[in-house]
Scaffold this active site. Structure first.
Site, PDB file in Angstrom:
ATOM      1  N   SER A 219     -18.228  24.949 -22.181  1.00 21.88           N
ATOM      2  CA  SER A 219     -17.067  25.389 -22.957  1.00 21.88           C
ATOM      3  C   SER A 219     -15.804  24.602 -22.587  1.00 21.88           C
ATOM      4  O   SER A 219     -14.768  24.793 -23.208  1.00 21.88           O
ATOM      5  CB  SER A 219     -16.811  26.882 -22.722  1.00 21.88           C
ATOM      6  OG  SER A 219     -16.415  27.109 -21.368  1.00 21.88           O
TER       7      SER A 219
ATOM      8  N   SER B  57     -20.518  24.911 -18.014  1.00 24.07           N
ATOM      9  CA  SER B  57     -19.380  24.577 -18.864  1.00 24.07           C
ATOM     10  C   SER B  57     -18.563  23.386 -18.400  1.00 24.07           C
ATOM     11  O   SER B  57     -17.685  22.926 -19.119  1.00 24.07           O
ATOM     12  CB  SER B  57     -18.465  25.795 -19.028  1.00 24.07           C
ATOM     13  OG  SER B  57     -19.094  26.774 -19.812  1.00 24.07           O
TER      14      SER B  57
ATOM     15  N   LYS C 229      -7.527  23.250 -19.514  1.00 25.92           N
ATOM     16  CA  LYS C 229      -8.360  24.108 -20.363  1.00 25.92           C
ATOM     17  C   LYS C 229      -7.605  25.381 -20.718  1.00 25.92           C
ATOM     18  O   LYS C 229      -6.982  26.001 -19.852  1.00 25.92           O
ATOM     19  CB  LYS C 229      -9.658  24.440 -19.629  1.00 25.92           C
ATOM     20  CG  LYS C 229     -10.668  25.245 -20.433  1.00 25.92           C
ATOM     21  CD  LYS C 229     -11.976  25.399 -19.664  1.00 25.92           C
ATOM     22  CE  LYS C 229     -13.008  26.213 -20.416  1.00 25.92           C
ATOM     23  NZ  LYS C 229     -14.296  26.309 -19.691  1.00 25.92           N
TER      24      LYS C 229
END
Length: 574
Positions: free
Chosen positions: A271, A295, A199
């Site tokens: 996210s 997330s 990420k």
């Protein structure tokens, strides 16, 4: 009493949009003109904080406001990098409570690996533990597996908008080095030669680290984050950095909207949007995500991945973007539940750079018997949930677990969001004060720019009292989980996702099956008039007492195997 039922991502976003007191602040603070504070100013502002003062009290306040305002201005002017954590650190461990000591060990195997298949797609979608077994037997090399993924990234990553940076040449060099080490008899561990995606709020020295946000799109990592360094030391091969909703919220990033591989018309939620999308699409063996409030869970639910949010503090966050110091967590996203144990076993542990991290061993024995485990469940949550949630409980029952009724207290859980919003606004204060928040693509009411401005109207008193409520929720959750091995239920039901993020308890989300859905918005509502229906994944969740991720993985793996939905691939991506 049974707590208020929260059944969807939309409910959580609604709490985020309205959970803290106050109204929208406006404009770039850099351009504001500081006006004198008068009694009339105070009278107008009292409604923001639900207080009421007399004329005499306002006059007295005015006489002391100048010094108070000067202190605030001096504080704003002082530089505070994102890496500077508050002096007070959150610890999920309650005083006087003991937690099971664990060795750092994995026991047993999740299943029989079988022979390495010939088709590239079959290899790409295989579990990590199978890929590792094939490498150990010489049936597959890291270079071969890396090329399979790089080819798939070249074909599919663009349409899914799930990568921000692709590190193809670096990956090839790392894979060749891992193969050479294996040939020389040096194997670093089960992730040796396994390609993964990271990420893009987790830094790697020399690589772009954009945080998914326009103001930071040129940012480059100066040091490698501890989690990424541990994966490198374990022999994992970095394929690239995945897209992230700007500043770790949603699926909208500076150059696109990350897509759900099972329905590319919709976003992958957020996210850890790119991590879940890339993993579900078979563009990497596994990925790393982060969670502050859903997330990891939310994009895993939408994309059908297995996501493990570890106990708070278990994985050091040094080198990762800070959004909310007392809530942020780093965890694995995989296609199969068992793989999460292999990844967590590598990234687990404290680091001096993260004052809220600590060392606690992690063990997971796949050969252990599940019969007799005490599994909490809430009949109301399941009744109001999905049929697939009920099937997941039935699968658990078939394993010999003992179902135990479970509920949490009725408490004002939404008030906890005051703490999240205040910390996030502090972490990115400069964006609000400079007006650079206007550069973020997502500008809706629930997006960060409006939330950061509104957080200016959170009082210090309310912030402290929200923290006191958090302590109450921690004690309650520890008490309700006492004597249980795990809890099962819908991902967003009963405030469990919200509450356990604040208490620091671990959560595992796993694919339970598929259901027909129209193209959805971030909050889960039908986009437009709904239109065509798509067969998309549906996930259910397991929670456990602190540091009992091993139980979550063992039980989740067994449930996943009974339900038989994990191997299904997104259409058109073979």
């Amino acid at each position: 009493m049974t707590s208020h039922i929260v059944t969807s991502r939309r409910s959580v976003l609604g709490l985020m949009a309205g959970g803290a007191a106050g109204l929208t602040g406006g404009g770039a603070a850099a351009a504001r003109v500081q006006e004198a504070i008068t009694a009339e100013t105070l009278a107008c502002s009292e409604s923001l904080f639900a207080v009421s003062y007399t004329d005499e009290e306002r006059a007295q306040l005015v006489r002391t406001m100048e010094d108070w305002s000067a202190r605030a201005e001096a504080l704003r002017a002082h530089h505070r990098p994102n890496t500077l954590a508050p002096a007070l650190s959150f610890d999920p461990r309650l005083p006087g409570r003991s937690y099971r000591t664990q060795a750092n060990a994995l026991g047993g195997v999740p299943g029989e690996a079988g022979r390495c298949p010939r088709a590239a797609a079959d290899i790409a979608f295989a579990p990590v533990w199978q890929q590792a077994a094939w490498m150990a037997r010489g049936e597959l090399s890291s270079a071969e597996l890396t090329e399979i993924y790089l080819d798939r990234i070249a074909r599919y990553a663009g349409q899914l908008e799930c990568f921000i940076t692709i590190t193809a040449e670096r990956a090839r060099r790392e894979a060749a080095a891992r193969d050479a080490e294996r040939a020389a008899g040096r194997v670093r561990g089960p992730l040796h030669g396994i390609p993964y995606a990271l990420k893009d709020i987790v830094d790697v020295a020399g690589l772009p680290a954009t945080w998914g946000a326009t103001p930071y799109r040129e940012r480059v990592g100066e040091e490698t984050a501890v989690a990424a360094a541990r994966l490198e030391e374990a022999g994992a091969v970095l394929l690239g950095k995945t897209s992230v909703g700007a500043l770790a919220y949603g699926d909208i990033w500076f150059d696109g909207v990350c897509r759900n591989p099972f329905n590319p018309n919709e976003g992958s939620s957020g996210s850890s949007a790119g991590s879940a999308s890339a993993t579900a699409a078979g563009l990497c063996s596994f990925s790393i995500g982060t969670e502050t409030l859903g997330s990891i869970v939310s994009p895993s639910h939408r994309c059908g991945t297995a996501g493990l949010r570890p106990s708070f503090g278990r994985v050091a966050r040094t080198g990762a973007m800070a959004l909310c110091w007392s809530l942020d967590k780093i965890g694995p996203i995989t296609r199969h539940v068992a793989d999460t144990a292999y990844v967590l076993g590598v990234i687990n542990g404290a680091d001096a750079g993260d004052p809220a991290s600590f060392d606690h061993g992690f063990d997971c024995d796949f050969s252990g018997d599940l019969a007799g485990l005490r599994l909490g469940y809430n009949p109301q949550w399941l009744e109001q949930g999905h049929e697939l949630d009920r099937q997941a409980l039935d699968a658990a029952r078939s394993l010999g677990v003992e179902p135990v009724p479970f509920e949490i207290e009725e408490l004002p859980y939404a008030a906890l969001l005051i703490q999240l919003e205040a910390e996030a606004a502090a972490a990115f204060e400069e964006l609000s004060l400079s007006g650079a928040d206007a550069q973020l693509r997502w500008q809706d009411d629930e997006a960060w720019p409006n939330t950061f401005r509104r957080a200016r109207f959170i009082s210090g008193i309310d912030l402290v009292n929200a923290d006191r409520l958090r302590r109450q929720v921690m004690s309650m959750m520890h008490e309700r989980m006492d004597g249980l091995d795990a809890v099962i239920g819908p991902n967003f039901a009963g405030n469990m996702l919200l509450a356990t993020n604040f208490t620091g308890h671990p959560q595992l989300v796993l694919r339970a099956g598929f259901h027909q859905q129209p193209t959805r918005t971030l909050s889960g509502e039908a986009a437009g008039d709904g239109g065509d229906l798509f067969d998309v994944p549906y996930a259910t969740s397991l929670w456990a007492p602190l540091f009992e991720e091993g139980t979550l993985v063992r039980l989740g793996h067994a449930i996943e195997s009974r339900l038989g939905a994990a191997a299904r691939r997104p259409p058109g991506l073979d």
